[in-house]
Design an enzyme around this catalytic site. Structure first.
Site, short mmCIF file in Angstrom:
data_model
loop_
_atom_site.label_atom_id
_atom_site.label_comp_id
_atom_site.label_asym_id
_atom_site.label_seq_id
_atom_site.Cartn_x
_atom_site.Cartn_y
_atom_site.Cartn_z
N ASP A 268 0.82 -1.20 0.00
CA ASP A 268 0.00 0.00 0.00
C ASP A 268 0.87 1.26 0.00
O ASP A 268 2.03 1.23 0.42
CB ASP A 268 -0.91 0.02 1.23
CG ASP A 268 -1.94 -1.09 1.20
OD1 ASP A 268 -2.17 -1.65 0.12
OD2 ASP A 268 -2.50 -1.40 2.27
N LYS A 269 0.27 2.35 -0.41
CA LYS A 269 1.00 3.62 -0.49
C LYS A 269 1.65 3.99 0.84
O LYS A 269 2.78 4.51 0.87
CB LYS A 269 0.04 4.73 -0.95
CG LYS A 269 0.69 6.08 -1.16
CD LYS A 269 -0.34 7.09 -1.65
CE LYS A 269 0.28 8.47 -1.81
NZ LYS A 269 -0.71 9.47 -2.28
#
Length: 252
Positions: A105-106
């Site tokens: 994920d970011k």
């Protein structure tokens, strides 16, 4: 016949970044078909041209493997319109058609394998091969033994079937020495858990901890199979895998 820029060919042959191989060209160390080559933009045919550097014959390397310590704020994709991608951190790395193996994920940090070896990536990501992925999870609240058992035995996270059995252990509770980036908020109790899974469902780790009532506050992947995050790499730094690491990954 597919022509390439000479600096691109030299970088793909493992001689360094494009800026580094330009120095080799300036020094007159590169010859193409017996003639000195000094222009990086010169076109060469990798299949038919005879290219030497320092008297050593060169061939174009097919596959490349990099270990990246992914920082928060980068998207695990080859391109994105909303945020910088992890490939922007490897813009000077030799190799063509590189891509991240799987997604972090970011806001997730840690180990990310970047390669152009599609078959290997498929084996590493396929659930049928049971490749372990281990994470350090900073979760809100106090994770109990019962919570750990739930993580290990499988959870309903809204999929057709529960998560597969995992491994979970409590490492520590939050102390004053916890890095600020991993803290939840002033005075809130948190738990540091090591979790190992071998699936790759969307947001799986976060959904597993949400299911036991302890939202994830900080997440970092520390290993994938027998590939371990290199602590010498600062966030955003990368290095090529060693031959031993490549062999071990392919043996999984």
């Amino acid at each position: 016949m597919s022509l390439l820029r000479l600096d691109k060919f030299l970088a793909d042959a493992g001689l360094g970044t494009r800026s580094q191989v330009k120095l080799l060209l300036k020094k007159g160390l590169v010859t193409v078909n017996g003639e000195a080559a000094k222009k990086p933009e010169q076109k060469v045919d990798p299949e038919n041209d005879f290219i030497l550097c320092g008297g050593t014959s060169l061939s174009r390397q097919e596959f490349y493997y990099y270990l990246l310590n992914k920082p928060a704020g980068y998207v695990s994709a080859t391109e994105d319109n909303t945020a910088p991608t992890v490939l922007s951190l490897l813009k000077d790395a030799p190799g063509r058609e590189l891509f991240p193996v799987g997604r972090l994920d970011k806001d997730t940090e840690g180990l990310l394998l970047v390669t152009n070896d599609g078959p290997l990536a498929h084996r590493l990501l396929s659930p049928r091969y049971h490749v372990d992925k281990t994470y350090l999870v900073r979760a809100a609240g106090i994770v109990t033994e019962s919570d750990l058992s739930s993580l290990e035995n499988g959870l309903d996270i809204g999929e057709k079937s529960p998560t597969l059995p995992a491994k979970a252990r409590l490492l520590a509770l939050q102390s004053d020495s916890t890095p600020a980036s991993q803290k939840a908020g002033s005075g809130q109790e948190t738990s540091l858990v090591e979790l190992t899974i071998h699936e790759g469902k969307f947001h799986q780790v976060k959904r597993m901890f949400q299911a036991i009532g302890h939202p994830v506050l900080y997440l970092r992947r520390i290993s994938m199979g027998n590939l371990v995050l290199d602590e010498a790499l600062a966030p955003g730094e990368f290095r090529a895998l060693t031959p031993e690491e490549i062999v071990a990954l392919k043996a999984l």
